[in-house]
Design a protein around this motif. Sequence first.
Motif, PDB file in Angstrom:
ATOM      1  N   GLY A  85     -43.531  22.204 -47.165  1.00 35.30           N
ATOM      2  CA  GLY A  85     -43.724  23.583 -47.594  1.00 35.30           C
ATOM      3  C   GLY A  85     -42.442  24.259 -48.034  1.00 35.30           C
ATOM      4  N   LEU A  86     -41.463  23.474 -48.483  1.00 32.91           N
ATOM      5  CA  LEU A  86     -40.167  24.006 -48.895  1.00 32.91           C
ATOM      6  C   LEU A  86     -39.939  23.775 -50.381  1.00 32.91           C
ATOM      7  N   THR A  87     -39.292  24.736 -51.028  1.00 32.70           N
ATOM      8  CA  THR A  87     -38.809  24.493 -52.382  1.00 32.70           C
ATOM      9  C   THR A  87     -37.535  23.655 -52.278  1.00 32.70           C
ATOM     10  N   LEU A  88     -37.125  23.090 -53.394  1.00 36.59           N
ATOM     11  CA  LEU A  88     -35.879  22.322 -53.402  1.00 36.59           C
ATOM     12  C   LEU A  88     -34.707  23.213 -53.009  1.00 36.59           C
ATOM     13  N   PHE A  89     -34.675  24.438 -53.533  1.00 38.32           N
ATOM     14  CA  PHE A  89     -33.594  25.358 -53.195  1.00 38.32           C
ATOM     15  C   PHE A  89     -33.579  25.652 -51.694  1.00 38.32           C
ATOM     16  N   GLU A  90     -34.745  25.905 -51.120  1.00 39.69           N
ATOM     17  CA  GLU A  90     -34.822  26.176 -49.679  1.00 39.69           C
ATOM     18  C   GLU A  90     -34.329  24.980 -48.869  1.00 39.69           C
ATOM     19  N   TYR A  91     -34.732  23.781 -49.283  1.00 38.03           N
ATOM     20  CA  TYR A  91     -34.265  22.586 -48.586  1.00 38.03           C
ATOM     21  C   TYR A  91     -32.743  22.461 -48.691  1.00 38.03           C
ATOM     22  N   LEU A  92     -32.208  22.682 -49.880  1.00 34.74           N
ATOM     23  CA  LEU A  92     -30.759  22.564 -50.061  1.00 34.74           C
ATOM     24  C   LEU A  92     -30.009  23.571 -49.199  1.00 34.74           C
ATOM     25  N   VAL A  93     -30.548  24.783 -49.087  1.00 41.01           N
ATOM     26  CA  VAL A  93     -29.924  25.796 -48.234  1.00 41.01           C
ATOM     27  C   VAL A  93     -29.865  25.294 -46.788  1.00 41.01           C
ATOM     28  N   LEU A  94     -31.002  24.867 -46.264  1.00 40.62           N
ATOM     29  CA  LEU A  94     -31.041  24.388 -44.876  1.00 40.62           C
ATOM     30  C   LEU A  94     -30.161  23.157 -44.686  1.00 40.62           C
ATOM     31  N   SER A  95     -30.224  22.249 -45.639  1.00 43.66           N
ATOM     32  CA  SER A  95     -29.462  21.008 -45.548  1.00 43.66           C
ATOM     33  C   SER A  95     -27.951  21.264 -45.531  1.00 43.66           C
ATOM     34  N   HIS A  96     -27.483  22.122 -46.430  1.00 37.87           N
ATOM     35  CA  HIS A  96     -26.042  22.391 -46.485  1.00 37.87           C
ATOM     36  C   HIS A  96     -25.550  23.079 -45.211  1.00 37.87           C
ATOM     37  N   ILE A  97     -26.337  23.989 -44.680  1.00 35.47           N
ATOM     38  CA  ILE A  97     -25.920  24.614 -43.420  1.00 35.47           C
ATOM     39  C   ILE A  97     -25.913  23.563 -42.305  1.00 35.47           C
TER      40      ILE A  97
ATOM     41  N   THR B 222     -20.244  37.221 -45.038  1.00 35.83           N
ATOM     42  CA  THR B 222     -21.350  36.996 -44.112  1.00 35.83           C
ATOM     43  C   THR B 222     -21.518  35.499 -43.927  1.00 35.83           C
ATOM     44  N   VAL B 223     -21.788  35.103 -42.698  1.00 32.49           N
ATOM     45  CA  VAL B 223     -21.973  33.704 -42.358  1.00 32.49           C
ATOM     46  C   VAL B 223     -23.441  33.472 -42.018  1.00 32.49           C
ATOM     47  N   ALA B 224     -23.987  32.381 -42.513  1.00 33.22           N
ATOM     48  CA  ALA B 224     -25.336  31.957 -42.153  1.00 33.22           C
ATOM     49  C   ALA B 224     -25.215  30.819 -41.152  1.00 33.22           C
ATOM     50  N   THR B 225     -25.938  30.929 -40.046  1.00 34.11           N
ATOM     51  CA  THR B 225     -25.914  29.910 -38.994  1.00 34.11           C
ATOM     52  C   THR B 225     -27.325  29.365 -38.810  1.00 34.11           C
ATOM     53  N   LEU B 226     -27.446  28.059 -38.814  1.00 33.22           N
ATOM     54  CA  LEU B 226     -28.731  27.406 -38.627  1.00 33.22           C
ATOM     55  C   LEU B 226     -29.081  27.380 -37.150  1.00 33.22           C
ATOM     56  N   THR B 227     -30.275  27.824 -36.820  1.00 34.90           N
ATOM     57  CA  THR B 227     -30.738  27.793 -35.428  1.00 34.90           C
ATOM     58  C   THR B 227     -31.273  26.391 -35.118  1.00 34.90           C
ATOM     59  N   ASP B 228     -31.551  26.140 -33.853  1.00 31.26           N
ATOM     60  CA  ASP B 228     -32.145  24.858 -33.472  1.00 31.26           C
ATOM     61  C   ASP B 228     -33.489  24.653 -34.163  1.00 31.26           C
ATOM     62  N   SER B 229     -34.265  25.728 -34.278  1.00 30.71           N
ATOM     63  CA  SER B 229     -35.562  25.668 -34.954  1.00 30.71           C
ATOM     64  C   SER B 229     -35.389  25.311 -36.435  1.00 30.71           C
ATOM     65  N   GLY B 230     -34.414  25.913 -37.093  1.00 27.52           N
ATOM     66  CA  GLY B 230     -34.126  25.601 -38.491  1.00 27.52           C
ATOM     67  C   GLY B 230     -33.646  24.176 -38.661  1.00 27.52           C
ATOM     68  N   TYR B 231     -32.869  23.702 -37.701  1.00 30.59           N
ATOM     69  CA  TYR B 231     -32.379  22.327 -37.746  1.00 30.59           C
ATOM     70  C   TYR B 231     -33.551  21.349 -37.655  1.00 30.59           C
ATOM     71  N   GLU B 232     -34.515  21.655 -36.819  1.00 30.48           N
ATOM     72  CA  GLU B 232     -35.704  20.799 -36.701  1.00 30.48           C
ATOM     73  C   GLU B 232     -36.459  20.733 -38.026  1.00 30.48           C
ATOM     74  N   VAL B 233     -36.539  21.856 -38.729  1.00 35.74           N
ATOM     75  CA  VAL B 233     -37.233  21.900 -40.029  1.00 35.74           C
ATOM     76  C   VAL B 233     -36.534  20.989 -41.028  1.00 35.74           C
ATOM     77  N   VAL B 234     -35.223  21.104 -41.134  1.00 39.65           N
ATOM     78  CA  VAL B 234     -34.500  20.302 -42.128  1.00 39.65           C
ATOM     79  C   VAL B 234     -34.513  18.820 -41.742  1.00 39.65           C
ATOM     80  N   VAL B 235     -34.433  18.506 -40.477  1.00 39.99           N
ATOM     81  CA  VAL B 235     -34.489  17.107 -40.037  1.00 39.99           C
ATOM     82  C   VAL B 235     -35.858  16.504 -40.380  1.00 39.99           C
ATOM     83  N   ALA B 236     -36.919  17.278 -40.212  1.00 40.36           N
ATOM     84  CA  ALA B 236     -38.262  16.789 -40.534  1.00 40.36           C
ATOM     85  C   ALA B 236     -38.447  16.596 -42.043  1.00 40.36           C
ATOM     86  N   ALA B 237     -37.828  17.444 -42.853  1.00 39.68           N
ATOM     87  CA  ALA B 237     -37.981  17.366 -44.312  1.00 39.68           C
ATOM     88  C   ALA B 237     -37.050  16.348 -44.957  1.00 39.68           C
TER      89      ALA B 237
END
Length: 166
Positions: free
Chosen positions: A51-63, A112-127
């Motif tokens: 359920g992620l766009t490529l841009f959304e995945y790249l954002v999560l992945s880079h963080i 401003t800094v963006a920090t990935l939460t544990d929940s966000g990390y689980e999303v990117v690991v699954a994708a």
Amino acid sequence: MASTAIPDSGDDAADEPLWLTPDEKEAWTGLVSLVLLLPGRLESPLQHAAGLTLFEYLVLSHISEAPQRRLRMSELAYLASGSLSRLSNVVKRFEQRGWVERSPDPDDGRYTVATLTDSGYEVVVAAAPTHVRSVRKFVLDPLTAADQKALARIAAKLRIRPSDLQ
């Protein structure tokens, strides 16, 4: 139109564009095809599986790959190949889902800094497996090792880095 003649600067032809040669046109149209068509091929499996766009995945992945899973928003926009305003909208949605938190940069409060939460990390690991399979299928597997090195070299030459990140 293909012309290799370079107009003389003292001549009326100076306003005439330097038309692409057949080889230049082939290189240009190949690049445009990659830029316009490849993202959709990489995004479709991500949309279906996560359920992620490529841009959304790249954002999560880079963080997720950054030290302490934290990145300045300006650097993240560059890495994910998006504008700061587009990134801000995506990160706002991620904050609402509990995947990312924003805070002032402790080293320089102007940023401003963006920090990935544990929940966000689980999303990117699954994708990630879906994304990696698509990258292999549509980009890496059709290329030889020499092609991959050439692609990386060309991409580095064409990369545009915003002046505030230089």
